[in-house]
Design a protein around this motif. Structure first.
Motif, PDB file in Angstrom:
ATOM      1  N   TYR A   1       0.293  -1.059   0.183  1.00  0.00           N
ATOM      2  CA  TYR A   1       0.632   0.308   0.083  1.00  0.00           C
ATOM      3  C   TYR A   1       0.786   1.444   0.254  1.00  0.00           C
ATOM      4  CZ  TYR A   1      -4.250  -3.276   1.689  1.00  0.00           C
ATOM      5  OH  TYR A   1      -5.110  -4.060   1.401  1.00  0.00           O
ATOM      6  N   GLY A   2       0.463   2.225  -0.247  1.00  0.00           N
ATOM      7  CA  GLY A   2       0.802   3.551  -0.369  1.00  0.00           C
ATOM      8  C   GLY A   2       0.886   4.072   1.390  1.00  0.00           C
ATOM      9  N   PHE A   3       1.420   4.718   1.756  1.00  0.00           N
ATOM     10  CA  PHE A   3       2.009   5.121   3.294  1.00  0.00           C
ATOM     11  C   PHE A   3       2.092   6.337   3.444  1.00  0.00           C
ATOM     12  CE2 PHE A   3       4.597   4.891   6.828  1.00  0.00           C
ATOM     13  CZ  PHE A   3       3.445   4.479   8.353  1.00  0.00           C
ATOM     14  N   THR A   4       1.493   7.197   4.051  1.00  0.00           N
ATOM     15  CA  THR A   4       1.405   8.306   4.579  1.00  0.00           C
ATOM     16  C   THR A   4       1.221   8.206   6.333  1.00  0.00           C
ATOM     17  OG1 THR A   4       0.621   9.492   2.751  1.00  0.00           O
ATOM     18  CG2 THR A   4       0.875  10.633   4.730  1.00  0.00           C
ATOM     19  N   ASP A   5       2.368   9.194   6.778  1.00  0.00           N
ATOM     20  CA  ASP A   5       2.435   9.405   8.354  1.00  0.00           C
ATOM     21  C   ASP A   5       2.742  11.063   8.507  1.00  0.00           C
ATOM     22  OD1 ASP A   5       3.580   8.670  10.324  1.00  0.00           O
ATOM     23  OD2 ASP A   5       5.713   8.762  10.639  1.00  0.00           O
ATOM     24  N   TYR A   6       1.725  10.985   9.320  1.00  0.00           N
ATOM     25  CA  TYR A   6       1.351  12.563   9.256  1.00  0.00           C
ATOM     26  C   TYR A   6       2.878  12.767  10.732  1.00  0.00           C
ATOM     27  CZ  TYR A   6      -1.541  12.642   5.811  1.00  0.00           C
ATOM     28  OH  TYR A   6      -2.535  12.300   4.917  1.00  0.00           O
ATOM     29  N   GLU A   7       3.068  14.379  10.766  1.00  0.00           N
ATOM     30  CA  GLU A   7       4.149  14.769  11.871  1.00  0.00           C
ATOM     31  C   GLU A   7       2.971  14.488  13.384  1.00  0.00           C
ATOM     32  OE1 GLU A   7       4.649  19.275  11.611  1.00  0.00           O
ATOM     33  OE2 GLU A   7       5.481  18.208   9.611  1.00  0.00           O
ATOM     34  N   ASP A   8       1.521  14.317  12.716  1.00  0.00           N
ATOM     35  CA  ASP A   8       0.693  14.482  14.512  1.00  0.00           C
ATOM     36  C   ASP A   8       0.686  12.754  14.811  1.00  0.00           C
ATOM     37  OD1 ASP A   8      -0.997  13.363  13.060  1.00  0.00           O
ATOM     38  OD2 ASP A   8      -2.661  14.536  12.910  1.00  0.00           O
ATOM     39  N   GLY A   9       1.159  12.350  14.424  1.00  0.00           N
ATOM     40  CA  GLY A   9       1.529  10.656  14.846  1.00  0.00           C
ATOM     41  C   GLY A   9       0.538   9.714  13.493  1.00  0.00           C
TER      42      GLY A   9
END
Length: 108
Positions: free
Chosen positions: A70-78
């Motif tokens: 899968y595509g994956f995005t990790d945001y600054e807020d966790g």
């Protein structure tokens, strides 16, 4: 949800490759996927990797012991977001990159 899978033979670790290595450090982390039918699937993380400056994640299907990409995005807020891979071309590139991670490991 359309589950993408690598088409490698299964071995004991479930990553779909014929080699000895240890994924235990990743298996302590899981992601819960909600399927279209409302069922939840708790999947251990095999690997997080980049292809063309985009992040992708390989998850281990807990029952079939296959890798799902899968595509994956990790945001600054966790928080994180798991994204479907939309095109066959993108999936092929991600699949090749995932497979090469373990080919390189085998050569060491």
């Amino acid at each position: 949800m359309d589950e993408h899978k690598t088409n490698c033979e299964n071995n004991g670790c479930g990553c779909g490759h014929d080699h000895d290595h240890d994924h235990e450090h990743h298996h302590s982390h899981t992601i819960t996927l909600e399927l279209e039918n409302g069922e939840e699937l708790v999947c251990p993380i095999i690997e997080i990797f980049e292809v063309d400056d985009k992040e992708y994640i390989a998850l281990l299907h807990p029952e079939e012991e296959i890798a799902m990409l899968y595509g994956f995005t990790d945001y600054e807020d966790g928080s994180i977001e798991i994204l479907e891979i939309e095109s066959d071309e993108e999936y092929e590139a991600v699949s090749e990159a995932f497979n090469s991670l373990f080919e390189d490991e085998d050569e060491e």
